[in-house]
Design a protein around this motif. Structure first.
Motif, PDB file in Angstrom:
ATOM      1  N   THR A 103       0.824  -1.213   0.000  1.00 41.64           N
ATOM      2  CA  THR A 103       0.000   0.000   0.000  1.00 41.64           C
ATOM      3  C   THR A 103       0.859   1.264   0.000  1.00 41.64           C
ATOM      4  O   THR A 103       0.428   2.298  -0.459  1.00 41.64           O
ATOM      5  CB  THR A 103      -0.937   0.045   1.224  1.00 41.64           C
ATOM      6  OG1 THR A 103      -0.280  -0.594   2.295  1.00 41.64           O
ATOM      7  CG2 THR A 103      -2.257  -0.611   0.919  1.00 41.64           C
ATOM      8  N   GLU A 104       2.092   1.151   0.545  1.00 42.42           N
ATOM      9  CA  GLU A 104       2.875   2.388   0.622  1.00 42.42           C
ATOM     10  C   GLU A 104       3.851   2.556  -0.542  1.00 42.42           C
ATOM     11  O   GLU A 104       4.583   3.535  -0.579  1.00 42.42           O
ATOM     12  CB  GLU A 104       3.611   2.479   1.977  1.00 42.42           C
ATOM     13  CG  GLU A 104       4.758   1.505   2.149  1.00 42.42           C
ATOM     14  CD  GLU A 104       4.269   0.233   2.820  1.00 42.42           C
ATOM     15  OE1 GLU A 104       5.086  -0.522   3.363  1.00 42.42           O
ATOM     16  OE2 GLU A 104       3.042  -0.021   2.799  1.00 42.42           O
ATOM     17  N   SER A 105       3.831   1.616  -1.495  1.00 38.52           N
ATOM     18  CA  SER A 105       4.795   1.754  -2.589  1.00 38.52           C
ATOM     19  C   SER A 105       4.451   2.959  -3.465  1.00 38.52           C
ATOM     20  O   SER A 105       3.290   3.330  -3.622  1.00 38.52           O
ATOM     21  CB  SER A 105       4.821   0.486  -3.440  1.00 38.52           C
ATOM     22  OG  SER A 105       3.836   0.557  -4.442  1.00 38.52           O
ATOM     23  N   ARG A 106       5.481   3.552  -4.041  1.00 41.15           N
ATOM     24  CA  ARG A 106       5.269   4.787  -4.802  1.00 41.15           C
ATOM     25  C   ARG A 106       4.404   4.532  -6.021  1.00 41.15           C
ATOM     26  O   ARG A 106       3.473   5.264  -6.299  1.00 41.15           O
ATOM     27  CB  ARG A 106       6.626   5.362  -5.208  1.00 41.15           C
ATOM     28  CG  ARG A 106       6.493   6.683  -5.906  1.00 41.15           C
ATOM     29  CD  ARG A 106       7.836   7.308  -6.140  1.00 41.15           C
ATOM     30  NE  ARG A 106       8.550   7.536  -4.889  1.00 41.15           N
ATOM     31  CZ  ARG A 106       9.852   7.856  -4.828  1.00 41.15           C
ATOM     32  NH1 ARG A 106      10.542   7.959  -5.929  1.00 41.15           N
ATOM     33  NH2 ARG A 106      10.434   8.072  -3.680  1.00 41.15           N
ATOM     34  N   ARG A 150       0.785   4.075  -5.061  1.00 43.87           N
ATOM     35  CA  ARG A 150       0.155   5.341  -4.672  1.00 43.87           C
ATOM     36  C   ARG A 150      -0.167   6.188  -5.895  1.00 43.87           C
ATOM     37  O   ARG A 150      -1.234   6.793  -5.982  1.00 43.87           O
ATOM     38  CB  ARG A 150       1.082   6.114  -3.726  1.00 43.87           C
ATOM     39  CG  ARG A 150       0.988   5.698  -2.288  1.00 43.87           C
ATOM     40  CD  ARG A 150       0.932   6.898  -1.352  1.00 43.87           C
ATOM     41  NE  ARG A 150       2.046   7.803  -1.513  1.00 43.87           N
ATOM     42  CZ  ARG A 150       3.173   7.721  -0.788  1.00 43.87           C
ATOM     43  NH1 ARG A 150       3.291   6.813   0.123  1.00 43.87           N
ATOM     44  NH2 ARG A 150       4.147   8.561  -0.982  1.00 43.87           N
ATOM     45  N   ARG A 189      -3.145   4.764  -7.687  1.00 42.41           N
ATOM     46  CA  ARG A 189      -4.363   5.010  -6.908  1.00 42.41           C
ATOM     47  C   ARG A 189      -4.803   6.465  -6.993  1.00 42.41           C
ATOM     48  O   ARG A 189      -5.983   6.753  -7.140  1.00 42.41           O
ATOM     49  CB  ARG A 189      -4.156   4.610  -5.455  1.00 42.41           C
ATOM     50  CG  ARG A 189      -4.642   3.226  -5.197  1.00 42.41           C
ATOM     51  CD  ARG A 189      -4.536   2.825  -3.767  1.00 42.41           C
ATOM     52  NE  ARG A 189      -4.169   1.428  -3.762  1.00 42.41           N
ATOM     53  CZ  ARG A 189      -2.965   0.982  -3.563  1.00 42.41           C
ATOM     54  NH1 ARG A 189      -1.996   1.823  -3.286  1.00 42.41           N
ATOM     55  NH2 ARG A 189      -2.708  -0.293  -3.626  1.00 42.41           N
ATOM     56  N   ARG A 190      -3.827   7.384  -6.889  1.00 38.99           N
ATOM     57  CA  ARG A 190      -4.204   8.797  -6.940  1.00 38.99           C
ATOM     58  C   ARG A 190      -4.804   9.143  -8.295  1.00 38.99           C
ATOM     59  O   ARG A 190      -5.813   9.817  -8.370  1.00 38.99           O
ATOM     60  CB  ARG A 190      -2.982   9.666  -6.649  1.00 38.99           C
ATOM     61  CG  ARG A 190      -3.273  11.119  -6.776  1.00 38.99           C
ATOM     62  CD  ARG A 190      -2.788  11.970  -5.625  1.00 38.99           C
ATOM     63  NE  ARG A 190      -2.501  11.267  -4.396  1.00 38.99           N
ATOM     64  CZ  ARG A 190      -1.454  11.564  -3.629  1.00 38.99           C
ATOM     65  NH1 ARG A 190      -0.622  12.504  -4.001  1.00 38.99           N
ATOM     66  NH2 ARG A 190      -1.277  10.929  -2.498  1.00 38.99           N
ATOM     67  N   ASP A 222      -8.283   8.010  -8.388  1.00 33.58           N
ATOM     68  CA  ASP A 222      -9.177   8.876  -7.615  1.00 33.58           C
ATOM     69  C   ASP A 222      -9.627  10.059  -8.458  1.00 33.58           C
ATOM     70  O   ASP A 222     -10.807  10.423  -8.471  1.00 33.58           O
ATOM     71  CB  ASP A 222      -8.472   9.391  -6.355  1.00 33.58           C
ATOM     72  CG  ASP A 222      -8.502   8.351  -5.247  1.00 33.58           C
ATOM     73  OD1 ASP A 222      -9.231   7.358  -5.423  1.00 33.58           O
ATOM     74  OD2 ASP A 222      -7.802   8.533  -4.243  1.00 33.58           O
ATOM     75  N   GLU A 244      -8.733  14.352   0.192  1.00 32.52           N
ATOM     76  CA  GLU A 244      -7.638  13.492   0.627  1.00 32.52           C
ATOM     77  C   GLU A 244      -6.936  14.093   1.845  1.00 32.52           C
ATOM     78  O   GLU A 244      -6.612  13.386   2.794  1.00 32.52           O
ATOM     79  CB  GLU A 244      -6.643  13.293  -0.508  1.00 32.52           C
ATOM     80  CG  GLU A 244      -5.814  12.054  -0.326  1.00 32.52           C
ATOM     81  CD  GLU A 244      -5.163  11.647  -1.634  1.00 32.52           C
ATOM     82  OE1 GLU A 244      -4.001  11.995  -1.818  1.00 32.52           O
ATOM     83  OE2 GLU A 244      -5.833  11.009  -2.459  1.00 32.52           O
ATOM     84  N   ARG A 278      -6.631  12.371   5.529  1.00 29.96           N
ATOM     85  CA  ARG A 278      -5.340  12.132   6.176  1.00 29.96           C
ATOM     86  C   ARG A 278      -5.358  12.720   7.580  1.00 29.96           C
ATOM     87  O   ARG A 278      -4.904  12.111   8.530  1.00 29.96           O
ATOM     88  CB  ARG A 278      -4.223  12.760   5.336  1.00 29.96           C
ATOM     89  CG  ARG A 278      -2.873  12.396   5.890  1.00 29.96           C
ATOM     90  CD  ARG A 278      -1.799  12.549   4.850  1.00 29.96           C
ATOM     91  NE  ARG A 278      -2.137  11.849   3.617  1.00 29.96           N
ATOM     92  CZ  ARG A 278      -1.753  12.283   2.418  1.00 29.96           C
ATOM     93  NH1 ARG A 278      -1.073  13.386   2.295  1.00 29.96           N
ATOM     94  NH2 ARG A 278      -2.065  11.597   1.349  1.00 29.96           N
TER      95      ARG A 278
END
Lengths: 267, 282, 292
Positions: free
Chosen positions: B95-98, B101, B104-105, B108, C283, C287
């Motif tokens: 989930t934290e891999s660049r 992300r 995913r962004r 969105d 977002e 957060r």
């Protein structure tokens, strides 16, 4: 079947696996370092020690399940039948067929009992129905589950009791005829009666399989182990403190720490 | 200060009930209105004949066919693409891999893009740049881009909901990740995939703005995917806005659209249950 | 008999193939996002180069064929209709969620939740159609012509209400019920607990719902196109007809060419930027919710 047992018996005194200065890092943090230890063929080796001392991590190195965890690094050497397995040219998948794992929490797949065993067999190339049926029946008898489930082989494995599930998981590993079986606290999630049944089953594997078992239960280690290895945390890193036969670890430990632990003074 | 009696309703309670009842009332009003006016027009003939006199008379047969074809194109493209992306996101990246992300962004943002903007893009890219013109293919591809975020998101959630023990267990048995994926994770993630599929189909069937400039207005029976085809939603729009006296058939078409949406929902629930039952038995 | 003769440990290739196929899929998905942005920019560029940003606000009117590109009336239209809808839908949506979670008898709360879900699933063209044949004539009786800012606000309120209600309910369900038992033990009423404990605790969740609703309202095309009258003018009352940015695109795309077409892509770009800002705000809120 006979022949393979014979060849295995003739190798009994040789180490089936051997680790040399083995260390595991999660990112920069070391889980354990510098573990050098033989694992003898056909014997039961018990890994003991308090929580968080690297026993389970050590176990997961032995069939490279650590590959699945991101940011882990394994340093040192592990040999299986004199082949170095910490080598990128070694296929982890073929390795794991030969070195099986049983987890603390029984994890049958959401299939029927029959399919739980048939699925890995089919994937490893055994497709004929009668051969599948025969192998599944022998293995289930081996783990003492056959008489309990033979009438409901095709119902979901998720409805079995905890102890039955764990025996099914052991059967699922055994059906692939591994050489080494790694067990990570296989009894700790079970009630006392199921725990006893599973323990007897593990003891019965002696001679036919090389078994490595992580356990918190010292009495259990003493009852079923041939060899024992004590792990301990020093400076936040797991270390192998002492290795020897069960007899020696429990009656004539070399280290004070071992003596204190097996006598219940530390840990 | 007298003690408050139990029968006395406090102001907040009154307001909250009033809100709930009026929302329910408006909802019943909308559905009741469409049912009341639409059900009289609805007949087997309405579903199976071509529209006549700009849609004032006749049925919606070619429109139903076009809608299905647009949907088929949309799903044929978006399903494999979204399941593949979801598998990569859920099984092969943390989930934290660049990379994860970043994907995913952008999804969105894609999820929030107004449908009319998808229409603009579809027109510029599929219709003009790729030369597909106003066609069912252009419309379906535009919709595929639009439903992608919904499908990926719910498929990813479906895969993440599968217990880690299954993956560990499979790995410990020496099963390849490919096998684990096909035989174990995909079936176990099916409920999540179906939920996504329903949401995606729902959004695609309901969509109008993205289709006006991509699949076009033509209400004849389409002969190929390169023909223009009018979707049910565009038909409702056109009848009510551009055709005087088209309201009766617009009502009936709206009713058909709502029934279709309900059917999709029901079918998906049924499939999910059927699949679950089969998975446990065999 | 040995079942598995294969004792060599050389690697298989199938997993690598799978990984590359999956990467290909993800890459395609990424390319689509890039393509959409690129094409909007590409198509908007000619008019931006020839005319410049400034004239989209300073030109006397919107007559793109004659070379006048004032988007302000449409911007006002979009802004007012969105603002109105959010202001109305916020109390209704949050109120609905409070009702479901804390006031409704069990059978009714399940039914009401289903109803909100159904409301969320009704296509915008159906909302627009109902607005056109039922709502607009009603408003017309009050103040002709009926197609108006008010009609747009009313329809959009209904459309974004489910979004706000569903997000609010999700946040409410995370508030531990022990608070209520604790408050009840202290003799504090249900409403006082909601007002002083639940609402402050779920502030960021509620706000995220409002942002999502705002995004949906700004981007909505068909419903506002059908009920707002589409006259290019800055409204002076809620009974005036208006045209939104989205409706403008839908109306003129069919015949627009050259700079006119390009100008419509500029408004598409504006919408996209607005959405990107809203996503970033949402977002940031979520957060804060995690860390604060």
């Amino acid at each position: 079947m006979k022949k393979s047992q014979l060849t295995q018996n003739s190798r009994l005194s040789l180490p089936s696996m051997q680790t040399e200065r083995l260390s595991l890092y999660y990112g920069k943090k070391a889980a354990f370092t510098d573990v050098t230890m033989p694992i003898y063929s056909g014997k039961i080796t018990a890994l003991i020690g308090p929580s968080g001392c690297g026993k389970t991590s050590f176990l997961s190195c032995l069939n490279r399940l650590t590959d699945l965890i991101p940011h882990t690094k394994v340093v040192g050497s592990i040999r299986l039948d004199a082949v170095e397995i910490l080598n990128n040219r070694v296929d982890a998948i073929a390795l794991r067929r030969r070195v099986g794992t049983i987890f603390q929490k029984p994890n049958p797949f959401p299939f029927s009992i029959w399919k739980n065993l048939a699925f890995p067999l089919k994937e490893h190339g055994i497709k004929k129905r009668e051969q599948l049926d025969r192998l599944i029946e022998t293995t289930l008898q081996d783990v003492g589950l056959w008489s309990e489930v033979k009438d409901r082989l095709h119902t979901s494995a998720l409805f079995l009791s905890g102890g039955q599930k764990q025996r099914l998981c052991i059967a699922r590993a055994l059906v692939l005829q591994p050489e080494v079986l790694l067990l990570d606290e296989p009894c700790s999630a079970l009630d006392p009666i199921s725990s006893g049944v599973v323990e007897d089953l593990i003891a019965s594997l002696r001679g036919r399989y090389t078994v490595v078992i992580v356990t918190h239960n010292l009495a259990q280690a003493r009852r079923i182990g041939d060899y024992a290895a004590l792990f301990w945390v020093r400076a936040e890193v797991g270390r192998l403190i002492e290795y020897g036969t069960v007899e020696q670890i429990f009656t004539a430990p070399q280290q004070d720490l071992t003596a204190a632990y097996v006598n219940g003074i530390r840990g | 200060m007298g003690e408050k009696s139990k029968n006395q309703i406090s102001l907040p309670t009154f307001i909250v009930w009033a809100i709930a009842l009026s929302v329910t009332a408006v909802f019943c009003w909308i559905l009741g209105d469409i049912l009341w006016h639409g059900v009289g027009q609805l007949s087997w003939e309405f579903l199976t004949t071509e529209p006549r006199n700009a849609g004032r008379e006749g049925g919606i047969a070619p429109i139903l066919i076009s809608t299905c074809l647009i949907l088929a194109v949309c799903l044929a493209v978006s399903l494999p693409l979204s399941v593949g992306t979801a598998v990569l996101l859920a099984e092969f990246t943390t989930t934290e891999s660049r990379f994860g992300r970043l994907v995913r962004r952008s999804l969105d943002v894609l999820a929030g893009v107004p449908s009319i903007v998808f229409g603009l893009f579809g027109n510029a890219f599929f219709s003009i740049k790729l030369g597909l013109g106003f066609s069912i293919l252009s419309g379906g591809l535009t919709l595929a881009c639009m439903v992608l975020p919904i499908l990926i998101r719910s498929a990813e959630e479906g895969f993440r909901a599968v217990p880690t023990e299954y993956r560990l267990g499979a790995a410990a048995l020496g099963l390849s990740r490919t096998t684990t994926l096909w035989k174990l994770l995909l079936p176990a993630a099916t409920p999540g995939l179906v939920v996504g599929l329903v949401l995606g189909i729902g959004r695609a069937i309901a969509e109008t703005a993205a289709l006006i400039f991509t699949s076009g207005y033509v209400d004849r029976m389409p002969e190929s995917l390169l023909d223009s085809g009018r979707s049910l939603s565009i038909h409702i729009f056109d009848l009510s806005m551009n055709v005087a006296g088209g309201d009766a058939n617009a009502y009936a078409s709206a009713l058909v659209l709502l029934i279709l949406l309900l059917l999709v929902n029901g079918m998906a629930t049924w499939i999910a249950q059927f699949w679950l039952a089969r998975r446990i038995k065999s | 008999m040995t079942l598995f003769n294969n004792k060599n440990l050389s690697p298989s290739q199938s997993d690598l193939v799978l990984l590359w196929i999956l990467r290909g899929f993800a890459l395609l998905t990424g390319i689509i996002v890039v393509l959409i942005t690129a094409f909007l920019l590409l198509e908007a560029l000619p008019v931006l180069q020839q005319v410049g940003w400034l004239r989209f606000v300073s030109d006397p009117s919107w007559h793109p064929v004659q070379g006048f590109y004032n988007l302000m009336p449409m911007l006002w239209g979009s802004l007012l209709v969105t603002l109105g809808a959010v202001i109305l839908a916020a109390p209704l949506g949050i109120g609905s969620a409070i009702f479901c979670q804390y006031y409704a008898p069990p059978f009714f709360s399940g039914f009401y939740r289903q109803l909100i879900n159904l409301l969320a699933g009704i296509p915008s063209v159906v909302y627009g159609f109902w607005g056109l044949v039922v709502l607009v004539p009603l408003i017309g009786k009050l103040q002709p012509p009926g197609t108006s800012l008010l009609a747009g606000i009313a329809i959009l309120t209904l459309m974004i209400l489910p979004t706000i209600a569903l997000t609010a309910e999700a946040s409410f369900s995370e508030v531990p019920t022990e608070y209520f038992q604790g408050a009840a033990a202290l003799g504090i009423s249900r409403w006082a607990t909601i007002r002083s404990v639940v609402l402050p605790a779920t502030k960021s969740g509620l706000f995220t719902g409002l942002i999502l609703g705002t995004g949906r309202a700004i981007g909505e095309t068909m419903a506002v196109l059908m009920v707002c009258g589409n006259v290019v003018q800055t409204p002076t009352s809620i009974f005036d007809p208006i045209r939104t940015l989205t409706a403008n695109i839908a109306l003129e795309m069919a015949y627009a060419t050259g700079n006119h077409r390009s100008a419509l892509f500029v408004s598409g770009l504006l919408l996209m930027v607005a959405i990107a800002i809203l996503v970033a705000v949402a977002e940031g809120m979520s957060r804060r919710n995690i860390y604060g």
